[in-house]
Design a protein around this motif. Structure first.
Motif, PDB file in Angstrom:
ATOM      1  N   PHE A  46      15.510  44.484  20.915  1.00  0.00           N
ATOM      2  CA  PHE A  46      14.913  43.753  19.732  1.00  0.00           C
ATOM      3  C   PHE A  46      14.008  42.537  20.288  1.00  0.00           C
ATOM      4  O   PHE A  46      14.140  42.041  21.217  1.00  0.00           O
ATOM      5  N   TYR A  47      12.785  42.320  19.628  1.00  0.00           N
ATOM      6  CA  TYR A  47      12.133  41.102  19.765  1.00  0.00           C
ATOM      7  C   TYR A  47      12.393  40.064  18.692  1.00  0.00           C
ATOM      8  O   TYR A  47      12.198  40.335  17.404  1.00  0.00           O
ATOM      9  N   LYS A  48      13.022  39.006  19.202  1.00  0.00           N
ATOM     10  CA  LYS A  48      13.379  37.752  18.352  1.00  0.00           C
ATOM     11  C   LYS A  48      14.446  37.800  17.424  1.00  0.00           C
ATOM     12  O   LYS A  48      15.516  37.330  17.415  1.00  0.00           O
ATOM     13  N   ASP A  49      14.262  39.003  16.535  1.00  0.00           N
ATOM     14  CA  ASP A  49      14.993  39.040  15.536  1.00  0.00           C
ATOM     15  C   ASP A  49      15.733  40.531  15.457  1.00  0.00           C
ATOM     16  O   ASP A  49      14.920  41.672  15.107  1.00  0.00           O
ATOM     17  N   ALA A  50      17.045  40.849  15.536  1.00  0.00           N
ATOM     18  CA  ALA A  50      17.858  42.017  15.709  1.00  0.00           C
ATOM     19  C   ALA A  50      17.664  42.751  14.216  1.00  0.00           C
ATOM     20  O   ALA A  50      17.976  44.042  14.343  1.00  0.00           O
ATOM     21  N   LYS A  51      17.181  42.255  13.250  1.00  0.00           N
ATOM     22  CA  LYS A  51      17.049  42.701  11.780  1.00  0.00           C
ATOM     23  C   LYS A  51      15.529  43.388  11.623  1.00  0.00           C
ATOM     24  O   LYS A  51      15.536  44.443  11.460  1.00  0.00           O
ATOM     25  N   PHE A  52      14.732  42.395  11.882  1.00  0.00           N
ATOM     26  CA  PHE A  52      13.272  42.819  11.512  1.00  0.00           C
ATOM     27  C   PHE A  52      12.680  43.145  12.546  1.00  0.00           C
ATOM     28  O   PHE A  52      11.203  43.467  12.304  1.00  0.00           O
ATOM     29  N   ARG A  53      12.996  43.028  13.585  1.00  0.00           N
ATOM     30  CA  ARG A  53      12.003  43.538  14.898  1.00  0.00           C
ATOM     31  C   ARG A  53      12.758  44.509  15.855  1.00  0.00           C
ATOM     32  O   ARG A  53      12.772  44.313  17.203  1.00  0.00           O
ATOM     33  N   ARG A  54      13.768  45.240  15.152  1.00  0.00           N
ATOM     34  CA  ARG A  54      14.445  46.150  16.207  1.00  0.00           C
ATOM     35  C   ARG A  54      13.594  47.093  16.846  1.00  0.00           C
ATOM     36  O   ARG A  54      12.687  48.135  16.173  1.00  0.00           O
ATOM     37  N   ILE A  55      13.756  47.302  18.042  1.00  0.00           N
ATOM     38  CA  ILE A  55      12.977  48.318  18.777  1.00  0.00           C
ATOM     39  C   ILE A  55      13.614  49.510  19.122  1.00  0.00           C
ATOM     40  O   ILE A  55      12.925  50.847  18.860  1.00  0.00           O
ATOM     41  N   THR A  56      14.711  49.727  19.377  1.00  0.00           N
ATOM     42  CA  THR A  56      15.329  51.066  19.386  1.00  0.00           C
ATOM     43  C   THR A  56      16.598  51.208  18.647  1.00  0.00           C
ATOM     44  O   THR A  56      17.203  50.054  18.268  1.00  0.00           O
ATOM     45  N   ARG A  57      16.972  52.313  18.039  1.00  0.00           N
ATOM     46  CA  ARG A  57      18.047  52.689  17.239  1.00  0.00           C
ATOM     47  C   ARG A  57      19.360  52.697  17.678  1.00  0.00           C
ATOM     48  O   ARG A  57      19.615  52.967  19.086  1.00  0.00           O
ATOM     49  N   TYR A  58      20.526  52.323  17.218  1.00  0.00           N
ATOM     50  CA  TYR A  58      22.010  52.387  17.580  1.00  0.00           C
ATOM     51  C   TYR A  58      22.718  52.640  16.581  1.00  0.00           C
ATOM     52  O   TYR A  58      22.278  52.528  15.462  1.00  0.00           O
ATOM     53  N   ARG A  59      23.725  53.246  16.716  1.00  0.00           N
ATOM     54  CA  ARG A  59      24.877  53.797  15.925  1.00  0.00           C
ATOM     55  C   ARG A  59      26.022  53.014  16.053  1.00  0.00           C
ATOM     56  O   ARG A  59      26.741  53.163  16.871  1.00  0.00           O
ATOM     57  N   TYR A  60      26.262  52.217  15.043  1.00  0.00           N
ATOM     58  CA  TYR A  60      27.444  51.370  14.980  1.00  0.00           C
ATOM     59  C   TYR A  60      28.877  52.151  14.348  1.00  0.00           C
ATOM     60  O   TYR A  60      28.685  52.840  13.585  1.00  0.00           O
ATOM     61  N   ASN A  61      29.983  51.731  15.059  1.00  0.00           N
ATOM     62  CA  ASN A  61      31.160  52.486  14.601  1.00  0.00           C
ATOM     63  C   ASN A  61      31.076  53.720  14.246  1.00  0.00           C
ATOM     64  O   ASN A  61      31.760  54.245  13.515  1.00  0.00           O
ATOM     65  N   GLY A  62      30.484  54.372  15.392  1.00  0.00           N
ATOM     66  CA  GLY A  62      30.416  55.817  15.322  1.00  0.00           C
ATOM     67  C   GLY A  62      31.187  56.641  15.951  1.00  0.00           C
ATOM     68  O   GLY A  62      32.038  56.149  17.014  1.00  0.00           O
ATOM     69  N   VAL A  63      31.002  57.954  15.954  1.00  0.00           N
ATOM     70  CA  VAL A  63      31.796  58.886  16.841  1.00  0.00           C
ATOM     71  C   VAL A  63      30.816  59.968  17.236  1.00  0.00           C
ATOM     72  O   VAL A  63      30.279  60.433  16.510  1.00  0.00           O
ATOM     73  N   PRO A  64      30.821  60.172  18.612  1.00  0.00           N
ATOM     74  CA  PRO A  64      31.752  59.243  19.615  1.00  0.00           C
ATOM     75  C   PRO A  64      31.175  57.742  19.742  1.00  0.00           C
ATOM     76  O   PRO A  64      30.231  57.486  19.221  1.00  0.00           O
TER      77      PRO A  64
END
Length: 497
Positions: A46-64
């Motif tokens: 991300f750029y500066k802000d992990a909420k408003f300038r997220r560049i790549t997607r990630y899945r939290y608390n996911g399976v796998p």
């Protein structure tokens, strides 16, 4: 079971077993552009802000666990594998991950082919660099296919996971040679885009996730990789990705470097376009040109290593106990700097979505790093104080992109004002810079409301003594002093600290 060891000479933690109990992560970047990376190449940028300038997607608390990252798929004959073991989880002949100071090296080997990936964010650069070194360790020529892969986030990491009716209509990319540009909403309301490039001609690409992976497949079995050919898909809506396809042949003993770059660009409003509908790529091309050879990347990496040598060289101990020296001289100072950069707003346990930089957290963090970068500590104090209210109360968090208080969380944490005093005192004790007390600082970032920082400290103190309980002790607000103490949630009576 032993999963790795400390390499004190190189200031690295070396992981020798990819199936760690949880993803063991590192943090890349130290200003503006940041990435999180696990020992199997999972994570996000991300750029500066992990909420408003997220560049790549990630899945939290996911399976796998740990799904999504910067992946390289190698198809060698009928065998498909990843240097970091995930996501295919093909058993490797050799594996190693080295988490260092703002860089990570992941190396895998299968059937005589070695793939070694160095990940880092160069100083003063809004991009993550990957130098992928491929080596044929056999005595015969080896031909194989390489697929890169990242998945774009649609900028706001919260709405990216919520408004699919809208998201599935807005994704937009542009392909230019070996560079894939992510320009979702650029023509409508944004002045920024991202790109993923490689420094060599490609044999194909994909930018549509469903085409590349397959509708019902996971990251472990993408259709394009299994079939051994790209589809040259161009995303229009749905879920845009970036994947380069290269056909590579290495002679016996030969090595080849490939330089991948994940970059972020902002253009002035009057410089957004090269021509009608064509984004202004000049800044991106200039950034890529800075790192388009192994020599340039090695130079940038050496500069990063020197930066950390200088930071960690300012304070050290020799206790006679190598474990104590290791923690004090390397990992504690490194952790303090990472904590300053992120203020716990983004990690594998904080999504970067539900909060910003903590008012209390950031003031506490000053104590750990002020001796390393006093100028940035001073700037942080001013940023924090600028979110305060005229009565001395505070937003509990603020967003690093705008530096404005986070309305979603609000205030009412009665201990927050006192931490501004604590952080400022820590800075002055370390630097002797009393001039900071005279610095004009606004309330709630409102122009014209500026008073001296000293006045902010006064109202901070007054806010505490003006909010007392029935016994004259500080009144507990929301999660005061400790985030687990939220006693007023369960009572209509005023409670005291």
């Amino acid at each position: 079971m032993k999963y790795g060891y400390f390499d004190d000479i190189n200031r690295e933690y070396v992981i020798t077993e990819p199936k760690t109990p949880w993803p063991w992560i590192n943090y890349l970047g130290n200003k503006d552009f940041f990435s999180l990376i696990s020992n199997t190449a999972g994570g996000y940028s991300f750029y500066k802000d992990a909420k408003f300038r997220r560049i790549t997607r990630y899945r939290y608390n996911g399976v796998p666990m740990d799904a999504g990252g910067r992946y390289f798929y190698i198809k060698d004959g009928d065998t498909v594998w990843n240097p970091g073991w995930k996501p295919t989880k093909t058993p490797l002949d050799a594996y190693e991950c080295r988490h260092g100071m703002n860089y990570t090296v992941i190396k895998g080997e299968k059937n005589g082919l070695e793939a070694k990936a160095l990940f880092f964010v160069p100083l003063e650069t809004h991009a993550e660099i990957t130098r992928l070194t491929l080596t044929n360790k056999t005595d015969s020529p080896k031909s194989f296919k390489l697929f890169s892969f990242i998945e774009w986030c649609l900028w706001n990491a919260a709405t990216d996971m919520e408004n699919f009716q809208r998201n599935f209509s807005t994704g937009e990319v542009e392909i230019d040679g070996s560079t894939i540009y992510h320009k979702t909403e650029y023509k409508e309301r944004r002045n920024h885009y991202a790109f993923y490039s490689v420094n060599t001609p490609v044999n194909g690409f994909d930018t549509d996730r469903e085409t590349f992976i397959g509708l019902y497949n996971g990251f472990d079995e993408p259709d394009a990789v299994i079939e051994g050919r790209p589809c040259n898909s161009v995303a229009h809506g749905w879920s845009p990705i970036a994947s380069h396809y290269l056909e590579i042949t290495l002679a016996p003993g030969e090595s080849r470097d490939l330089i991948f770059m994940l970059g972020y660009i902002e253009n002035p409003q009057d410089e957004k376009w090269e021509s009608k509908g064509i984004i202004n790529k000049a800044p991106a091309r200039a950034m890529m040109a800075r790192f388009d050879t192994t020599e340039k990347v090695d130079k940038a990496f050496a500069e990063l290593r020197t930066y950390w040598d200088e930071l960690l060289g300012r304070f050290s101990v020799r206790s006679g106990d190598e474990r104590l020296d290791r923690m004090v001289n390397i990992w504690n100072q490194y952790q303090c700097m990472i904590t300053f950069c992120f203020s716990r707003s983004a990690s594998f346990f904080e999504s970067g979505i539900g909060r910003g930089m903590g008012f209390r957290d950031s003031n506490q963090d000053l104590v750990g790093f002020v001796h390393q970068i006093p100028a940035r500590a001073r700037e942080r104090i001013i940023d924090i104080a600028s979110t305060q209210f005229p009565d001395g109360g505070c937003y509990h968090q603020y967003q690093p992109l705008t530096k404005r208080g986070n309305n979603d969380i609000g205030g009412g944490f009665n201990d927050d004002p006192m931490w501004l005093i604590f952080g400022t005192v820590a800075y002055i004790k370390e630097t002797g810079d009393l001039s900071i007390l005279s610095e004009p600082v606004p309330f709630d970032n409102q122009p014209g409301s500026e008073v001296s920082l000293m006045d902010h400290l006064r109202v901070s103190f007054d806010h505490v003594i003006n909010n007392l309980g029935p016994h004259g002790l500080p009144l507990i607000g929301r999660a005061d002093w400790n985030d687990c103490l939220n006693l007023n949630c369960f009572s209509n009576d005023p409670n005291e600290s």
